[in-house]
Design a protein around this motif. Structure first.
Motif, PDB file in Angstrom:
ATOM      1  N   LEU B  44       0.883  -1.131  -0.036  1.00 49.95           N
ATOM      2  CA  LEU B  44      -0.139  -0.086   0.080  1.00 49.95           C
ATOM      3  C   LEU B  44       0.721   1.419   0.105  1.00 49.95           C
ATOM      4  N   LYS B  45       1.990   1.013  -0.128  1.00 48.21           N
ATOM      5  CA  LYS B  45       2.949   2.266  -0.151  1.00 48.21           C
ATOM      6  C   LYS B  45       3.434   2.853  -1.584  1.00 48.21           C
ATOM      7  N   THR B  46       4.002   3.914  -1.509  1.00 45.86           N
ATOM      8  CA  THR B  46       4.465   4.402  -2.904  1.00 45.86           C
ATOM      9  C   THR B  46       6.054   3.970  -2.964  1.00 45.86           C
ATOM     10  N   LEU B  51      11.335   2.599  -0.133  1.00 46.16           N
ATOM     11  CA  LEU B  51      12.789   2.785   0.199  1.00 46.16           C
ATOM     12  C   LEU B  51      13.133   3.674   1.232  1.00 46.16           C
ATOM     13  N   ASN B  52      12.193   4.309   1.916  1.00 46.60           N
ATOM     14  CA  ASN B  52      12.652   5.073   3.067  1.00 46.60           C
ATOM     15  C   ASN B  52      12.206   3.936   4.425  1.00 46.60           C
ATOM     16  N   THR B  53      13.442   3.659   5.076  1.00 50.52           N
ATOM     17  CA  THR B  53      13.445   2.857   6.009  1.00 50.52           C
ATOM     18  C   THR B  53      12.991   3.533   7.484  1.00 50.52           C
ATOM     19  N   PRO B  58       2.384   3.138   5.479  1.00 58.02           N
ATOM     20  CA  PRO B  58       2.180   3.990   4.219  1.00 58.02           C
ATOM     21  C   PRO B  58       1.873   5.364   4.691  1.00 58.02           C
ATOM     22  N   SER B  59       2.637   6.423   4.299  1.00 59.72           N
ATOM     23  CA  SER B  59       1.873   7.739   4.751  1.00 59.72           C
ATOM     24  C   SER B  59       0.648   8.129   4.092  1.00 59.72           C
ATOM     25  N   GLU B  60       0.257   7.432   3.021  1.00 55.09           N
ATOM     26  CA  GLU B  60      -1.106   7.302   2.478  1.00 55.09           C
ATOM     27  C   GLU B  60      -1.360   5.958   1.609  1.00 55.09           C
TER      28      GLU B  60
END
Ligand SMILES: Nc1ncnc2c1ncn2[C@@H]1O[C@H](COP(=O)(O)OP(=O)(O)O)[C@@H](O)[C@H]1O
Ligand SMILES: [Mg+2]
Lengths: 366, 287
Positions: B44-46, B51-53, B58-60
């Motif tokens: 559900l992430k971008t 890649l951002n550990t 997910p931020s959205e």
């Protein structure tokens, strides 16, 4: 409704053990035949070969004149009741009884009618929806019988069908099986290790030992004219007393001399003993407990000794007497109470004495 | 594992043991479940979020990843391929396995021991050792790169034969004999008497082999090269390498992986009871 003939049948198991040796047996249409013998004598093996569950190593099996050695069990049209019933645990009583008809593709309505008929005759109507796990031993037994009866098979095979029941139920089921036989008019082959069961049920009894047939006869003859010491000892309770004796001729009479006395042989037995050249030789004598009597005077005493155990059974008593010739058991209806250690002198009914060859154990007086 | 009633010592003495057990089981669960959770969350992430550990959630939520996979990718086709090929294979394996196990347990024949030894030996053979001969056979028959080749090469499961044999050995021989006396052929006795009594073995067998075949990667990827015949694992990989190592759309790969597992989860939910019974060695014969 089948004639079953076993001709020199032998069974050798994979490990080389011969469980049945050269057995020949003619079973007529509608006969009730009992195979009896001690555990391990090959009764089940014989029955299973007739059923087709076990290969026949040697010899021929004929059913209604047809050689059946290589016919699969499902094509022999024979029903079998197993010792542990072998009911299908995942099927209801109804389905258990109906299974063989379902395989034969009998119409549902007819199956239904026949299942209810059989259930009624065995008192199982209330239990048709139950699973075998919810039945008592006697009920399972009935279902197993129902499963066999419903097919109208050529023959019924029963392998110790009552051995898992308690004594009272066993007596009751015995009567029911006899009744069933009268009603169904079919060939029955019944296996048991219990000689009482055999004697009360059978008209034709096959006594087996170590894979071999010893004697085939009706109950009366088995009891009165056993062909050898094994049969004599196996049939009847308490078992026959055996004793050592010497055959001799005294004053023109043939007698058996025991340690403590002598038994005068009747004419028929005397003739047999003379004929066989037994005069002057050692023999084994046999007398059933019911033919042992109290010695009235010292004259006809055959055994004397002390009472070891006294069992009062009501109308009769069993007395175990420690004698010079070993333990002698008496079964008497003249009930008189004895104490342990009481002295007692015994005689026998001479006409009922059996004489055996001590080597071959065959009866020499038949 | 059920210590509640069998353990006679007082509760306060048992607490350390219980706590220890819970900790061990919890740790094991976390280790097993984490990759799965990570996959679901990542789906559900971008790509940037993945890649951002520093962030786990997910931020959205990117629901588009999932719908993209469902409606705009070859993944559903691979799932369908996997599902029906596995179904056919497992059906064949059950029939062949049940017949062989029945023969090994209930029939008497001279070569029985030898047959069992051969089956046993086959079990010990590393699967990889069979790849080349199997490949050559399929090539000779001209069924490489086809559904038929996939199916034909997996019609027998040695594991399944063992599992069923184990179950069959619990059944009294007398039951099969009674069925034979009732007029049943071996075939009927197998399916009407033996099979219902060993249901959980059959279900375990079916489920484990279905999952195994559904997910199988190595062998199918050796014998198929046309994407029409891909099973899910191959399909996923093709998807994975589509844009080259640096262009990999991680979010889509995760979404695809999550979608692929859904059918198995549903299947497992329905058969869980039997599955666990079968592994535990019960035959479901009670009562
Ligand atoms: N499958 C077998 N393999 C080897 N020996 C067997 C087998 N089945 C039975 N036996 C042996 O054959 C003999 C007869 O067995 P069985 O017919 O079952 O006796 P019964 O029913 O008279 O008690 C026994 O000694 C038994 O141990
Ligand atoms: Mg027996």
């Amino acid at each position: 409704m089948a004639e079953i003939i076993l001709k020199n049948i032998t069974k050798e198991y994979e490990n080389g053990f011969q469980a049945v040796k050269n057995v020949s047996l003619d079973i007529k249409d509608n006969e009730f035949v009992i195979l009896v013998g001690p555990s391990g004598c090959g009764k089940s093996t014989t029955l299973r070969m007739i059923a087709g569950l076990e290969d026949i190593s040697d010899g021929d099996l004929f059913i209604d004149g047809e050689r059946m050695n290589d016919v699969a069990p499902q094509h022999r049209d024979i029903a079998m009741v197993f010792q542990n019933y072998a009911l299908y645990p995942h099927m209801s009583v109804y389905q258990n009884i109906a299974y063989s008809l379902k395989i034969k593709k009998i119409p549902k309505s007819e199956i239904d009618q026949r299942v209810h008929e059989v259930a009624k005759s065995l008192g199982l109507e209330e239990l048709l929806d139950r699973k075998p796990g919810q039945l008592s031993g006697g009920q399972k037994q009935r279902v197993a019988m129902g499963r066999a009866i419903i097919r109208h098979p050529k023959a019924f095979l029963m392998d110790e069908p009552l051995s898992n029941l308690d004594a009272k139920l066993r007596g009751q089921m015995r009567v029911e099986i006899a009744d069933l036989y009268q009603r169904l008019n079919t060939t029955f082959i019944y296996v048991t290790h219990d000689q009482t069961e055999a004697m009360t049920l059978g008209t034709k009894i096959v006594v087996m030992k170590d894979g071999e047939i010893q004697q085939i006869d009706n109950p009366t003859n088995l009891f009165s004219y056993p062909v050898n010491k094994f049969v004599a000892g196996f049939i009847g309770t308490p078992t026959m007393n055996f004793f050592e004796a010497e055959c001799a001729e005294e004053n023109g009479l043939v007698v058996l001399k025991t340690v403590a006395g002598r038994i005068v042989m009747n004419d028929a037995k005397a003739a047999k003993l003379r004929e066989g050249g037994w005069i002057g030789k050692k023999v084994t004598g046999g007398i059933r407990p019911e033919h042992v009597i109290l010695s009235q005077d010292g004259e006809n005493t055959v055994f004397s000794g002390k009472v070891n155990v006294f069992e009062l059974l009501g109308s009769n008593a069993i007395i175990y007497v420690e004698t010079e010739a070993g333990m002698i058991v008496m079964n008497t209806s003249q009930v008189q109470v004895y104490e342990h250690g009481d002295k007692i002198a015994l005689s026998v009914i001479a006409d009922k004495v059996h004489v055996f060859d001590p080597e071959t154990e065959r009866t020499v007086t038949n | 594992m059920n210590t509640r009633y069998s353990d006679k010592s007082p509760l306060y003495l048992r607490i350390p043991g219980i706590v220890g057990k819970i900790l061990i089981l919890a740790a094991a669960s976390v280790f097993t479940a984490f990759p799965f959770v990570w996959m679901v969350v990542s789906s559900l992430k971008t790509k940037a979020d993945i890649l951002n550990t520093d962030i786990f959630f997910p931020s959205e939520p990117q629901w588009g990843n999932i719908t993209g996979i469902l409606f705009n990718s070859p993944i559903p086709k691979y799932i369908l391929n996997s599902a029906w090929v596995s179904l056919v294979i497992v059906a064949l394996q059950i029939v062949s396995g049940a017949m062989l196990a029945y023969a090994l347990v209930f029939l008497k024949f001279r070569t029985r021991k030898i047959l069992f030894a051969i089956v046993m030996a086959t079990y010990m053979l590393p699967v990889a050792a069979t790849y080349i001969p199997s490949y050559i056979i399929l090539a000779n028959w001209g069924i490489l790169d086809s559904f038929l080749g996939l199916i034909v090469s997996s019609t027998v499961s040695i594991f399944g034969i063992f599992l069923l044999r184990q179950g069959f050995m619990q059944i009294p021989k007398g039951l099969v004999e009674a069925a034979r006396m009732d007029g049943a052929s071996h075939w009927r006795a197998l399916w009407e008497i033996v099979c219902p009594m060993t249901k959980s073995s059959f279900i375990t067998f079916g489920l484990m082999n279905f999952i195994g075949t559904y997910n199988n990667y190595m062998w199918p990827s050796l014998i198929t090269k046309t994407s029409d015949y891909f099973l899910v694992s191959q399909g996923l990989r093709a998807f994975f390498v589509r844009d080259g190592a640096y262009g990999t759309e991680w979010a889509l790969v995760m979404a695809a992986s999550a979608v692929v597992v859904i059918p198995l989860l549903i299947l497992f939910a329905f058969t869980q009871k039997w599955f666990i019974n079968g592994i535990g060695g019960e035959t479901g014969m009670k009562g």
